[in-house]
Scaffold this active site. Sequence first.
Site, PDB file in Angstrom:
ATOM      1  N   ASP A  43      35.280  15.078 -27.236  1.00 38.21           N
ATOM      2  CA  ASP A  43      36.626  14.513 -27.273  1.00 38.21           C
ATOM      3  C   ASP A  43      36.614  13.131 -27.926  1.00 38.21           C
ATOM      4  O   ASP A  43      37.669  12.521 -28.127  1.00 38.21           O
ATOM      5  CB  ASP A  43      37.260  14.472 -25.879  1.00 38.21           C
ATOM      6  CG  ASP A  43      36.471  13.678 -24.855  1.00 38.21           C
ATOM      7  OD1 ASP A  43      35.398  13.145 -25.195  1.00 38.21           O
ATOM      8  OD2 ASP A  43      36.930  13.599 -23.697  1.00 38.21           O
ATOM      9  N   SER A  44      35.429  12.679 -28.330  1.00 36.80           N
ATOM     10  CA  SER A  44      35.325  11.498 -29.186  1.00 36.80           C
ATOM     11  C   SER A  44      36.036  11.705 -30.513  1.00 36.80           C
ATOM     12  O   SER A  44      36.290  10.746 -31.241  1.00 36.80           O
ATOM     13  CB  SER A  44      33.850  11.155 -29.439  1.00 36.80           C
ATOM     14  OG  SER A  44      33.137  12.300 -29.870  1.00 36.80           O
ATOM     15  N   ASP A  82      33.832  19.726 -25.292  1.00 36.75           N
ATOM     16  CA  ASP A  82      34.341  18.880 -24.221  1.00 36.75           C
ATOM     17  C   ASP A  82      35.646  19.421 -23.652  1.00 36.75           C
ATOM     18  O   ASP A  82      36.514  19.893 -24.405  1.00 36.75           O
ATOM     19  CB  ASP A  82      34.621  17.470 -24.753  1.00 36.75           C
ATOM     20  CG  ASP A  82      33.496  16.495 -24.458  1.00 36.75           C
ATOM     21  OD1 ASP A  82      32.756  16.723 -23.485  1.00 36.75           O
ATOM     22  OD2 ASP A  82      33.379  15.506 -25.196  1.00 36.75           O
ATOM     23  N   LYS A 110      31.719  21.144 -21.597  1.00 38.01           N
ATOM     24  CA  LYS A 110      31.222  19.936 -20.950  1.00 38.01           C
ATOM     25  C   LYS A 110      32.380  19.235 -20.265  1.00 38.01           C
ATOM     26  O   LYS A 110      33.479  19.181 -20.806  1.00 38.01           O
ATOM     27  CB  LYS A 110      30.576  18.980 -21.968  1.00 38.01           C
ATOM     28  CG  LYS A 110      30.056  17.666 -21.334  1.00 38.01           C
ATOM     29  CD  LYS A 110      29.199  16.863 -22.288  1.00 38.01           C
ATOM     30  CE  LYS A 110      30.022  16.065 -23.273  1.00 38.01           C
ATOM     31  NZ  LYS A 110      30.803  14.975 -22.612  1.00 38.01           N
ATOM     32  N   GLU A 112      33.338  15.675 -17.590  1.00 40.08           N
ATOM     33  CA  GLU A 112      32.896  14.429 -16.985  1.00 40.08           C
ATOM     34  C   GLU A 112      33.060  14.456 -15.463  1.00 40.08           C
ATOM     35  O   GLU A 112      34.044  14.985 -14.950  1.00 40.08           O
ATOM     36  CB  GLU A 112      33.699  13.256 -17.559  1.00 40.08           C
ATOM     37  CG  GLU A 112      33.492  13.043 -19.054  1.00 40.08           C
ATOM     38  CD  GLU A 112      34.281  11.860 -19.581  1.00 40.08           C
ATOM     39  OE1 GLU A 112      34.828  11.083 -18.766  1.00 40.08           O
ATOM     40  OE2 GLU A 112      34.351  11.700 -20.817  1.00 40.08           O
ATOM     41  N   GLU A 179      25.341   8.729 -19.738  1.00 39.56           N
ATOM     42  CA  GLU A 179      25.852   7.767 -20.722  1.00 39.56           C
ATOM     43  C   GLU A 179      25.810   6.332 -20.223  1.00 39.56           C
ATOM     44  O   GLU A 179      26.176   6.032 -19.089  1.00 39.56           O
ATOM     45  CB  GLU A 179      27.296   8.123 -21.123  1.00 39.56           C
ATOM     46  CG  GLU A 179      27.866   7.164 -22.161  1.00 39.56           C
ATOM     47  CD  GLU A 179      29.114   7.663 -22.857  1.00 39.56           C
ATOM     48  OE1 GLU A 179      29.642   6.924 -23.710  1.00 39.56           O
ATOM     49  OE2 GLU A 179      29.562   8.787 -22.555  1.00 39.56           O
TER      50      GLU A 179
END
Length: 254
Positions: A43-44, A82, A110, A112, A179
Amino acid sequence: MNAKVAAILAKKGKSPVSELTAYDYPTARLLDEAGIDMLLVGDSLGMTMLGYPDTTHVTMEHMLHHAEAVARGAKNALVICDMPIHSFDTPEQAVANAKRLMATGVDAVKLEGGVDKEDCIRAITEAGIPVQGHIGLLPQKVLEEGGYHMKGKTDEEAAAIMADMEAVVRAGAFSLVIECTKKSVAEAVTRACPVITIGIGAGHGTCDGEVLVFHDLMGLSPWFVPGFVTPKATLGADIMRAAREYAAELKLPE
């Protein structure tokens, strides 16, 4: 178990795992043919491709669009996508959206979070979908936390990160990203973790592998380079030079 996932897990303690972000077909194909182990449709892309200030503006529609392109370009690498912010607020929502992302042709998702997202990760893995976890600094919480801050600097933070790893593993994830975490903490988590750990901003050689944003590694964003990245190319400068040469060579019809 998915054959690609099994191949990644088999690398634990034997050989480093390479992971890079990819957001489109040509990049995915180039990185795949270069032999990168895992490609992350991160999602970057909110910052690298769409010009947003952070990842909190990224939607499922954005991720679905880019995931399809990357999946078409990668034949050998394990492709992970993501789950964007607020796409996994409940286990039921998490499973539904993970299935939507998997339908694009990617191999895993993925998300978070650690202890707070254990139920969501478990629900997804029990639905037969491989999951990569993400602990330490969580970019989707950057607005809540007032910026990007190194994690694991206190004993309490270190213990919380270890607990997050244990929760992610309990829930069935095959790997997890660590991270911007203090190197000694990332090392301790990796030693205790039975699955693959992937570091970013957690110290070189600290985890089982590393992930970087493609644009950072290739020098495509010269206006911003994270302190922990050493670009391997200067593509941003090359693009500007080529564009200037093209414009300078144009002629009016005689």
